[in-house]
Motif scaffolding. Structure first.
Motif, PDB file in Angstrom:
ATOM      1  N   GLY A 182     -13.882  -7.033  -0.177  1.00 46.98           N
ATOM      2  CA  GLY A 182     -13.781  -6.490   1.165  1.00 46.98           C
ATOM      3  C   GLY A 182     -12.806  -5.345   1.247  1.00 46.98           C
ATOM      4  O   GLY A 182     -12.088  -5.029   0.299  1.00 46.98           O
ATOM      5  N   SER A 183     -12.755  -4.720   2.395  1.00 45.07           N
ATOM      6  CA  SER A 183     -11.924  -3.526   2.557  1.00 45.07           C
ATOM      7  C   SER A 183     -10.581  -3.819   3.209  1.00 45.07           C
ATOM      8  O   SER A 183      -9.732  -2.946   3.304  1.00 45.07           O
ATOM      9  CB  SER A 183     -12.677  -2.503   3.416  1.00 45.07           C
ATOM     10  N   LYS A 184     -10.368  -5.050   3.676  1.00 45.95           N
ATOM     11  CA  LYS A 184      -9.159  -5.355   4.442  1.00 45.95           C
ATOM     12  C   LYS A 184      -8.582  -6.680   3.972  1.00 45.95           C
ATOM     13  O   LYS A 184      -9.298  -7.573   3.523  1.00 45.95           O
ATOM     14  CB  LYS A 184      -9.512  -5.447   5.931  1.00 45.95           C
ATOM     15  N   ARG A 185      -7.267  -6.807   4.085  1.00 44.56           N
ATOM     16  CA  ARG A 185      -6.610  -8.070   3.758  1.00 44.56           C
ATOM     17  C   ARG A 185      -5.507  -8.328   4.784  1.00 44.56           C
ATOM     18  O   ARG A 185      -4.979  -7.404   5.414  1.00 44.56           O
ATOM     19  CB  ARG A 185      -6.052  -8.044   2.338  1.00 44.56           C
ATOM     20  N   LEU A 186      -5.169  -9.579   4.937  1.00 44.38           N
ATOM     21  CA  LEU A 186      -4.081  -9.991   5.819  1.00 44.38           C
ATOM     22  C   LEU A 186      -3.114 -10.831   5.002  1.00 44.38           C
ATOM     23  O   LEU A 186      -3.494 -11.831   4.400  1.00 44.38           O
ATOM     24  CB  LEU A 186      -4.621 -10.811   7.003  1.00 44.38           C
ATOM     25  N   VAL A 187      -1.850 -10.390   4.970  1.00 40.92           N
ATOM     26  CA  VAL A 187      -0.816 -11.101   4.207  1.00 40.92           C
ATOM     27  C   VAL A 187       0.202 -11.656   5.205  1.00 40.92           C
ATOM     28  O   VAL A 187       0.880 -10.895   5.900  1.00 40.92           O
ATOM     29  CB  VAL A 187      -0.124 -10.174   3.188  1.00 40.92           C
ATOM     30  N   TRP A 188       0.291 -12.971   5.267  1.00 38.09           N
ATOM     31  CA  TRP A 188       1.187 -13.638   6.220  1.00 38.09           C
ATOM     32  C   TRP A 188       2.345 -14.239   5.429  1.00 38.09           C
ATOM     33  O   TRP A 188       2.146 -15.137   4.615  1.00 38.09           O
ATOM     34  CB  TRP A 188       0.422 -14.732   6.958  1.00 38.09           C
ATOM     35  N   ILE A 189       3.550 -13.731   5.664  1.00 32.83           N
ATOM     36  CA  ILE A 189       4.722 -14.146   4.885  1.00 32.83           C
ATOM     37  C   ILE A 189       5.665 -14.958   5.780  1.00 32.83           C
ATOM     38  O   ILE A 189       6.267 -14.420   6.717  1.00 32.83           O
ATOM     39  CB  ILE A 189       5.463 -12.930   4.308  1.00 32.83           C
TER      40      ILE A 189
END
Length: 358
Positions: A77-84
């Motif tokens: 995919g073209s997008k990612r979400l990184v939750w820290i």
């Protein structure tokens, strides 16, 4: 500056590829988290979201990892979400380092990074990137206003229209627990979903709350409302005194407030014949003009017999509680006795300019 997370919901998309979130209320965190996932992956199926949504701990992250998360292409995919989570544990995390990462790379960010951290760290980073509190302001009046706005928002997300007065009642009824309000809304929404008829979805008003399966009434909100409720023979005064006693620490505190109020009625009645009696009362007892007028209006509806009976009830209750009698029983007995003395329950009279009802 740390803003309300409601503002984040009301924006079409985050204004920065890196956000600060201050976790406080678990339900608000859940709503914000779900919203950011849906915005990041609007057209993806569940499997794609699981691959491109990464959860990490600040203790396992280095500052240079943030640059990699932002600008490296995702494998799927073209997008990612990184939750820290606990992002304050990232070494060298500061407003300056975040600024250098965002401004020092010409590439278009390919990810949204959420830094979930403590308020102190959020205050520092808010100089560079947007920061939102997933909780409540410290000022009580602002908290009340925001809580009610959240009730309206939760209703809207379920397709329910809630009026502001109903939101205020739900806040007081559930004692400021947003999760309990959401559970109640889910209970209301469930049969409406089964009916598949959006045209019949009700507007949630105070009247709707009174007709609901578990009747919800507007509680008395201040001690001032306790006294005005007594004047109108509002039955809530028989139920709500315990809530006020809890705030003052003891039923004796409420008893003291009633004694003070009864004394005001007595003085007010003595001043009724004076042309400037209301002003005199306000000066003597340091009352606001509005409260002094309310006391004088009520005093005009009370006679010596009622005032004497009230003092007897107050004295007896004070003696019982200080002698070790059950405080709840003594206070319930007092409230019932005062209920019977309410001016609304007395026979009409022409005395002191009170209009006689035929």
């Amino acid at each position: 500056m740390i803003s309300s997370s409601l503002e984040l919901l009301q924006k079409e998309s985050p204004s920065s590829p890196v956000l600060c979130l201050i976790p406080e209320d678990s339900l608000i965190r859940q709503v914000i988290r779900r919203e950011l996932i849906l915005r990041t992956f609007p057209d993806c199926d569940t499997d794609s979201i699981q691959i491109n949504f990464e959860e990490k701990s600040g203790g396992d992250i280095q500052i240079f990892d943030l640059r990699r998360f932002l600008f490296e292409s995702s494998l799927f995919g073209s997008k990612r979400l990184v939750w820290i989570e606990q992002a304050e544990k990232i070494e060298d995390l500061s407003s300056k380092t975040i600024s250098s990462i965002l401004e020092g790379n010409p590439s278009i960010p390919r990810a949204l990074i959420v830094l979930e951290l403590k308020e102190k760290s959020g205050e520092e980073l808010s100089k560079t990137i947007p920061a939102f509190r997933m909780g409540w302001p410290k000022i009580a009046a602002q908290k009340d206003q925001e809580f009610q706005s959240w009730v309206l928002e939760l209703g809207k997300r379920r397709g329910l229209q809630i009026t502001q007065p109903a939101a205020a009642i739900l806040q007081h009824h559930f004692d400021g627990h947003l999760g309990l309000v959401d559970q109640w809304l889910e209970k209301v929404d469930a049969p409406l979903k089964d009916s598949n008829n959006n045209n019949k979805r009700p507007v949630i008003t105070p009247e709707f709350l009174l007709r609901s399966e578990d009747r919800i009434e507007d509680p008395l909100q201040t001690v001032f409302h306790l006294f005005t409720g007594w004047e109108e023979q509002d039955r809530r005064i028989l139920l709500d005194w315990k809530r006020f006693a809890g705030k003052s620490g003891s039923p004796l505190g409420i008893l003291s407030l009633w004694h003070r109020q009864w004394r005001l009625y007595t003085i007010g009645r003595l001043l009724l014949s004076e042309p400037d009696g209301t002003q005199t009362l306000a000066q003597m007892e340091k009352l606001s003009p509005y409260r002094a007028r309310k006391v004088m209006e009520t005093a005009g509806k009370l006679n010596e017999k009622i005032l004497k009976k009230g003092y007897e009830l107050l004295t007896e209750t004070d003696f019982l509680m200080k002698s070790g009698a059950n405080a709840d029983i003594s206070m319930d007995r007092l409230m019932l006795g005062l209920w019977a003395l309410s001016p609304k329950g007395q026979k009409p009279t022409n005395q002191y300019g009170v209009r006689k009802v035929r």
